[in-house]
Design a protein around this motif. Structure first.
Motif, PDB file in Angstrom:
ATOM      1  N   GLY A 127       0.821  -1.154  -0.047  1.00  0.00           N
ATOM      2  CA  GLY A 127       0.036   0.129   0.002  1.00  0.00           C
ATOM      3  C   GLY A 127       0.892   1.320  -0.020  1.00  0.00           C
ATOM      4  O   GLY A 127       0.653   2.249  -0.809  1.00  0.00           O
ATOM      5  N   ALA A 128       2.019   1.182   0.854  1.00  0.00           N
ATOM      6  CA  ALA A 128       2.682   2.304   0.824  1.00  0.00           C
ATOM      7  C   ALA A 128       3.538   2.648  -0.499  1.00  0.00           C
ATOM      8  O   ALA A 128       3.624   3.630  -0.922  1.00  0.00           O
ATOM      9  CB  ALA A 128       3.742   2.253   1.978  1.00  0.00           C
ATOM     10  N   ALA A 129       3.963   1.508  -0.879  1.00  0.00           N
ATOM     11  CA  ALA A 129       4.712   1.784  -2.328  1.00  0.00           C
ATOM     12  C   ALA A 129       3.817   2.189  -3.383  1.00  0.00           C
ATOM     13  O   ALA A 129       4.086   3.237  -4.067  1.00  0.00           O
ATOM     14  CB  ALA A 129       5.132   0.265  -2.850  1.00  0.00           C
ATOM     15  N   LEU A 130       2.537   2.007  -3.451  1.00  0.00           N
ATOM     16  CA  LEU A 130       1.633   2.325  -4.600  1.00  0.00           C
ATOM     17  C   LEU A 130       1.048   3.764  -4.246  1.00  0.00           C
ATOM     18  O   LEU A 130       0.925   4.450  -5.012  1.00  0.00           O
ATOM     19  CB  LEU A 130       0.144   1.522  -4.647  1.00  0.00           C
ATOM     20  N   VAL A 131       1.063   4.134  -2.935  1.00  0.00           N
ATOM     21  CA  VAL A 131       0.698   5.418  -2.494  1.00  0.00           C
ATOM     22  C   VAL A 131       1.726   6.418  -3.194  1.00  0.00           C
ATOM     23  O   VAL A 131       1.547   7.474  -3.853  1.00  0.00           O
ATOM     24  CB  VAL A 131       0.610   5.635  -1.007  1.00  0.00           C
ATOM     25  N   GLU A 132       3.124   6.035  -2.842  1.00  0.00           N
ATOM     26  CA  GLU A 132       3.942   6.487  -3.141  1.00  0.00           C
ATOM     27  C   GLU A 132       4.224   6.801  -4.630  1.00  0.00           C
ATOM     28  O   GLU A 132       4.436   7.908  -5.248  1.00  0.00           O
ATOM     29  CB  GLU A 132       5.518   5.948  -2.803  1.00  0.00           C
ATOM     30  N   ARG A 133       3.883   5.718  -5.470  1.00  0.00           N
ATOM     31  CA  ARG A 133       4.112   5.844  -6.791  1.00  0.00           C
ATOM     32  C   ARG A 133       2.887   6.578  -7.438  1.00  0.00           C
ATOM     33  O   ARG A 133       3.035   7.302  -8.636  1.00  0.00           O
ATOM     34  CB  ARG A 133       3.992   4.461  -7.414  1.00  0.00           C
ATOM     35  N   TYR A 134       1.708   6.228  -7.050  1.00  0.00           N
ATOM     36  CA  TYR A 134       0.442   6.954  -7.698  1.00  0.00           C
ATOM     37  C   TYR A 134      -0.139   8.205  -6.993  1.00  0.00           C
ATOM     38  O   TYR A 134      -0.979   8.972  -7.661  1.00  0.00           O
ATOM     39  CB  TYR A 134      -0.587   5.678  -7.881  1.00  0.00           C
ATOM     40  N   GLY A 135       0.000   8.438  -5.797  1.00  0.00           N
ATOM     41  CA  GLY A 135      -0.212   9.596  -4.918  1.00  0.00           C
ATOM     42  C   GLY A 135      -1.799   9.240  -4.625  1.00  0.00           C
ATOM     43  O   GLY A 135      -2.497  10.121  -4.612  1.00  0.00           O
ATOM     44  N   LYS A 136      -2.341   7.958  -4.688  1.00  0.00           N
ATOM     45  CA  LYS A 136      -3.777   7.841  -4.340  1.00  0.00           C
ATOM     46  C   LYS A 136      -3.981   7.438  -2.869  1.00  0.00           C
ATOM     47  O   LYS A 136      -2.980   7.131  -2.232  1.00  0.00           O
ATOM     48  CB  LYS A 136      -4.166   6.740  -5.396  1.00  0.00           C
ATOM     49  N   THR A 137      -5.332   7.368  -2.631  1.00  0.00           N
ATOM     50  CA  THR A 137      -5.503   7.229  -1.124  1.00  0.00           C
ATOM     51  C   THR A 137      -5.925   5.898  -1.102  1.00  0.00           C
ATOM     52  O   THR A 137      -6.724   5.332  -1.552  1.00  0.00           O
ATOM     53  CB  THR A 137      -6.810   8.126  -0.893  1.00  0.00           C
ATOM     54  N   VAL A 138      -5.557   5.297   0.251  1.00  0.00           N
ATOM     55  CA  VAL A 138      -5.856   3.838   0.614  1.00  0.00           C
ATOM     56  C   VAL A 138      -7.003   3.870   1.357  1.00  0.00           C
ATOM     57  O   VAL A 138      -7.368   5.078   2.260  1.00  0.00           O
ATOM     58  CB  VAL A 138      -4.892   3.393   1.487  1.00  0.00           C
ATOM     59  N   ASP A 139      -7.932   3.547   1.109  1.00  0.00           N
ATOM     60  CA  ASP A 139      -9.426   3.235   1.839  1.00  0.00           C
ATOM     61  C   ASP A 139     -10.021   1.965   1.718  1.00  0.00           C
ATOM     62  O   ASP A 139     -10.355   1.355   0.849  1.00  0.00           O
ATOM     63  CB  ASP A 139     -10.367   4.309   1.097  1.00  0.00           C
ATOM     64  N   LEU A 140      -9.886   1.437   2.644  1.00  0.00           N
ATOM     65  CA  LEU A 140     -10.365  -0.122   3.042  1.00  0.00           C
ATOM     66  C   LEU A 140     -11.911  -0.144   2.759  1.00  0.00           C
ATOM     67  O   LEU A 140     -12.346  -1.190   2.288  1.00  0.00           O
ATOM     68  CB  LEU A 140      -9.979  -0.681   4.345  1.00  0.00           C
TER      69      LEU A 140
END
Ligand SMILES: C[S@@+](CC[C@H](N)C(=O)[O-])C[C@H]1O[C@@H](n2cnc3c(N)ncnc32)[C@H](O)[C@@H]1O
Length: 357
Positions: A127-140
């Motif tokens: 999740g942290a890697a994808l936030v860093e790469r795409y700048g999108k929000t994690v929302d479960l």
């Protein structure tokens, strides 16, 4: 090129492949050979096709032997040291078009094998890697894109899950006991029974919440599907479910003991009996299973037409069940396979009634 991955119960992969082939052929899809258990992963079937993702996924979404459809993106080997760092590195470099379009995403993980990390660790790192790469929000909860990062032994698979909720949730479940059969397993049992006749009579004498009847009534709309159970709560609950599905008229129900079929039903009254009796694991620990099987088999022989099918799942006392089949000589084994459902490994039998014992 599209690579899809379809998920099912371990043991049912070839049933999925057969359903896919039928549907793809009927839809005029370019031929694609399904691969059962890719990389040895139980419960998965891979489809590689020249067709674009959208129509393929729509076709897969109509299937009845699977839970989820995923678009396979990437796979890599997990190193013995620093596997979580490797997951992070791989995801930082991976282009996932669905992530570019996403606003909120979540990561889910299926993990099997011996790992020093948990599924939560994978989700956190990925999740942290994808936030860093795409700048999108994690929302479960309110996510629009679900990324699967699965670890099976030394292999890590990254996919986009295209199905929001599992495809087997297709029947109303007003009454849903803990031991209800998975709809996918019910469907596979019906398919493997090979009931090709356009009309007929089917019985589930341990119907519980009615899963097999619901699936049979939809799959075989001109059949009458009878159900019974020893427990009055189950009969009432199955009735509620069948009514909610609009098939109750074709599914008469009654409360009776499956050990006594010949007393309640006419001889040769059914073309098929398809049932999920107690396995003696979560339910029926105290019952005499071997005595139950003996009575079920003899009663089923009486109420089935010659050549009729008895399809059932056998949990404990499998060896004794096989011995009974030999001793009684009432049925020919047409098919047998071990499956896994809810961490239990019953044997699925398709038996054919012999003309005479
Ligand atoms: C594993 S559950 C079936 C679950 C069902 N397939 C469903 O989807 O809900 C087994 C069922 O067998 C019933 N049962 C147990 N012993 C029985 C007997 N002797 N005769 C008839 N039903 C019996 C139980 O009441 C239970 O509903």
């Amino acid at each position: 090129m599209t690579a899809l991955c379809l998920t099912t119960n371990p043991g049912l992969e070839s049933v999925v492949a057969a359903e896919w082939r039928e549907r793809a052929q009927a839809a005029g899809c370019p031929p694609a050979t399904p691969e059962c258990r890719p990389l040895g992963i139980d419960g998965q079937v891979a489809i590689a096709s020249e067709a674009p993702t959208r129509p393929l996924a729509a076709l897969a979404g109509q299937m009845r032997t699977i839970y989820h459809v995923m678009r396979h993106c990437h796979q890599f080997e997990l190193p013995a040291t620093e596997p979580l760092a490797a997951i992070r590195q791989q995801l930082l470099q991976l282009t996932i078009p669905e992530m570019q379009a996403a606003e909120r995403f979540r990561i889910t993980t299926q993990r099997s094998g011996d790992h020093a990390f948990s599924s939560m660790d994978v989700q956190r790192e990925a999740g942290a890697a994808l936030v860093e790469r795409y700048g999108k929000t994690v929302d479960l909860e309110h996510y629009d894109t679900e990324i699967r990062v699965d670890a099976f032994d030394r292999v890590c698979l990254v996919s986009v899950q295209l199905t929001r909720s599992p495809l087997d949730r297709r029947h109303p479940q007003l009454y849903a006991p803990r031991v209800a059969l998975k709809t996918v397993v019910a469907h596979a049992m019906l398919r493997l029974s090979g009931l090709a006749a356009p009309q007929g009579r089917l019985l589930d004498p341990c119907c519980g919440s009615g899963t097999l009847l619901l699936e049979a009534a939809q799959l075989m709309p001109a059949w009458r599907c009878y159900g019974s159970d020893r427990d009055a709560r189950c009969v009432a609950g199955a009735r509620q479910n069948l009514e909610a599905a609009g098939v109750a008229e074709r599914c008469p129900l009654q409360q009776l003991d499956a050990r006594d079929l010949a007393r309640h039903f006419p001889p040769q009254g059914f073309e098929a009996i398809v049932t999920n009796p107690p396995w003696g694991i979560r339910l029926g620990r105290k019952i005499d299973l071997v005595g139950f099987y003996r009575k079920l088999l003899t009663g089923a022989w009486t109420v089935l037409v010659p050549g009729g099918r008895l399809t059932l799942l056998v949990g404990r006392k499998r060896a004794a069940f096989n011995r009974l089949l030999d001793q009684l000589g009432l049925f020919e084994v047409r098919h047998a396979r071990a499956i896994e459902t809810n961490d239990v490994h019953p044997m699925l039998f398709v038996l054919e009634r012999r003309d005479r014992p």
